[in-house]
Write a protein that holds these residues in place. Structure first.
Motif: not given
Length: 509
Positions: A410-417
């Motif tokens: 859902a983002y232009p780069s890697r995102v982990v929450r």
């Protein structure tokens, strides 16, 4: 248990005000401006009188007149659905008139049965597909359930209609996962699952066939209790609210069938602004004290990828994964709610005002369903849009839980929450990024936050500790689902480029 509701019914039934008019100028407003509320308030005002009179033991001539007036309406379909010959509200009206047809003057009853057939049931006998068939959501259950109950009430041979209604119910059940969770939120669980249950019980009474004897239904019955906080508020993910209307009759019947919690009380006659006959009539018929089993402290719904923990001392936490192409979708992968002091402090805004554009291509320009109406990062100046969350970890711990989501699609780069929730009221939030893109961490509340140095406070109910990022607070004026003014506060923390991880701690007081 029912005395206050019965008093309200009598008050509405005794009104000497004329029925609200449904002029052409109100009908055409949606086509001209996209606004719905003007016509709908008139329409539901008429349904309030119809329901109240129909619920009286001895309604008299007034019920004859309001049933006749309902038969006179140009259409039972709401303006927003005029492309459909049969919509939710036409089916609900058909159900109401069908069950009242035997309680009015024979001439009025005969006309009511004819209108129910012409406007709704004949369409169920037409083999051409209806627009909502295949939605797999609340439409299937409401249209199929209401029409099915109308057929049971007025047709000598309801089976051809019932066959189509059963097919709608199968698609409705297929739209749920095995965890019983409703992606549309608690309010739409009430709507869709409520009409599924009302139809199932009417069918069982007539034929002995039991649609509730389905492997998913017990889990579906438990859904609103599993997403409820200990002090009563509900998780308002999707187009819903933290204080949804929960029909007492529905909860009573489910408690009797499945052991789920019964109602806390009987809602007001006005709690359902649509004044649906299904909810009201079954509340009067079914409500009674019931015994039920308690709900677990932590609920995890793997198909929805929602987690809810009821916490201690009035604290609560909920977070969600899922995907961003759900019915009544919000762009909200990784969004969370923190509850303290009887309020959702870090909040979900729930449903906005329904207009034509709210359900069109511009939906995500509206605050309530947009990513920037949720507590989510903005990465490289780009809010979340599209995608599906991947659950990396869920585990219960002795004092709480851990929950981790990969939001990269859902983002232009890697995102982990990553969430680590401590049941005593602490939440450790860690967001991980790749690249040197600027990031803003955004948090939503209806309480204005005060930011000083490395700490933010929401009226002393929740505090946030951070590494001294630049903080700004925006106050946004919007409108809620009913068109009433609503004020929302958005905290932005600007994270300098180069931070591959952001660690934040929230504390509930």
């Amino acid at each position: 248990m029912l005395s206050a509701l019965e008093r309200e019914i009598r008050e509405v039934a005794a009104s000497d005000e004329p029925l609200p008019a449904l002029p052409y100028t109100a009908l055409r407003e949606f086509g001209r401006t996209g606004e719905r509320l003007g016509y709908e308030r008139r329409y539901f005002g008429r349904r309030a009188r119809l329901a109240a009179l129909g619920l009286l033991d001895a309604p008299g001539d007034a019920l004859d007149d309001v049933v006749w007036a309902t038969c006179d309406e140009y259409t039972w379909v709401l303006p927003a659905h005029q492309s459909m010959p049969v919509d939710l509200f036409a089916c609900e009206t058909a159900h109401t008139l069908a069950e009242l047809a035997g309680r009015v003057d024979p001439v009025v009853g005969e006309r009511a049965r004819a209108e129910v057939g012409k406007r709704v049931l004949d369409r169920f006998l037409d083999p051409r597909p209806m627009e909502w068939e295949g939605f797999g959501n609340n439409w299937e259950a409401v249209c199929g359930g209401a029409a099915g109950m109308a057929a049971l009430a007025v047709l000598d041979d309801p089976e051809p209609v019932l066959a189509r209604c059963r097919a709608a119910m199968r698609r409705f059940l297929d739209g749920y996962g095995d965890d019983g969770g409703c992606v549309e939120g608690v309010a739409y669980w009430v709507y869709g699952f409520g009409y599924f249950v009302y139809f199932a019980e009417a069918l069982r009474e007539r034929t002995g066939e039991d649609l509730l004897d389905h492997p998913k239904v017990a889990a579906m019955a438990a859904f609103p209790h599993r997403v409820r906080f200990a002090d009563g508020g509900h998780v308002p993910f999707s187009d819903t609210t933290d204080d949804p209307f929960l029909p007492a009759g529905l909860l009573t019947r489910l408690a009797e069938r499945f052991g789920t919690p019964g109602p806390d009380g009987v809602p007001s006659f006005h709690a359902d602004h649509c004044y649906r006959w299904g909810h009201l009539s079954r509340t009067l018929a079914w409500s009674r004290p019931v015994r039920s089993r308690p709900v677990e402290t932590t609920s995890y719904l793997p198909d929805l990828a929602w987690v809810v923990d009821r916490g201690e001392h009035g604290h609560g936490f909920a977070a969600k994964g899922g995907h961003n192409d759900e019915p009544h979708n919000h762009d909200d992968l990784g969004h969370f709610v923190l509850r303290a002091g009887g309020r959702n402090v870090l909040d979900d805004l729930g449903a906005g005002e329904y207009t034509r554009d709210y359900f069109g291509d511009r939906r995500h320009a509206f605050l309530h369903p947009s990513a920037e109406g949720h507590s989510l990062p903005v990465v490289g100046g780009v809010p979340q849009r599209g995608g599906r969350a991947e659950v990396l970890e869920y585990a219960e711990t002795p004092g709480g839980l851990t929950f981790a989501l990969d939001l990269s699609s859902a983002y232009p780069s890697r995102v982990v929450r990553r969430f680590r929730w401590h049941r005593d009221g602490r939440l450790d939030l860690r967001d991980e990024f790749t690249g040197d893109v600027p990031v803003e961490e955004v948090f939503i509340s209806r309480i204005r936050p005060e930011a000083r140095g490395g700490r933010v406070s929401w009226d002393g109910l929740v505090t946030l500790d951070h590494p001294g990022f630049a903080a700004t607070v925006e106050t946004l004026a919007t409108r809620d689902h009913h068109g009433r003014p609503d004020t929302v506060h958005r905290l932005r923390l600007r994270v300098p480029p180069g931070h591959r991880a952001v660690d934040l701690r929230f504390t509930c007081h």
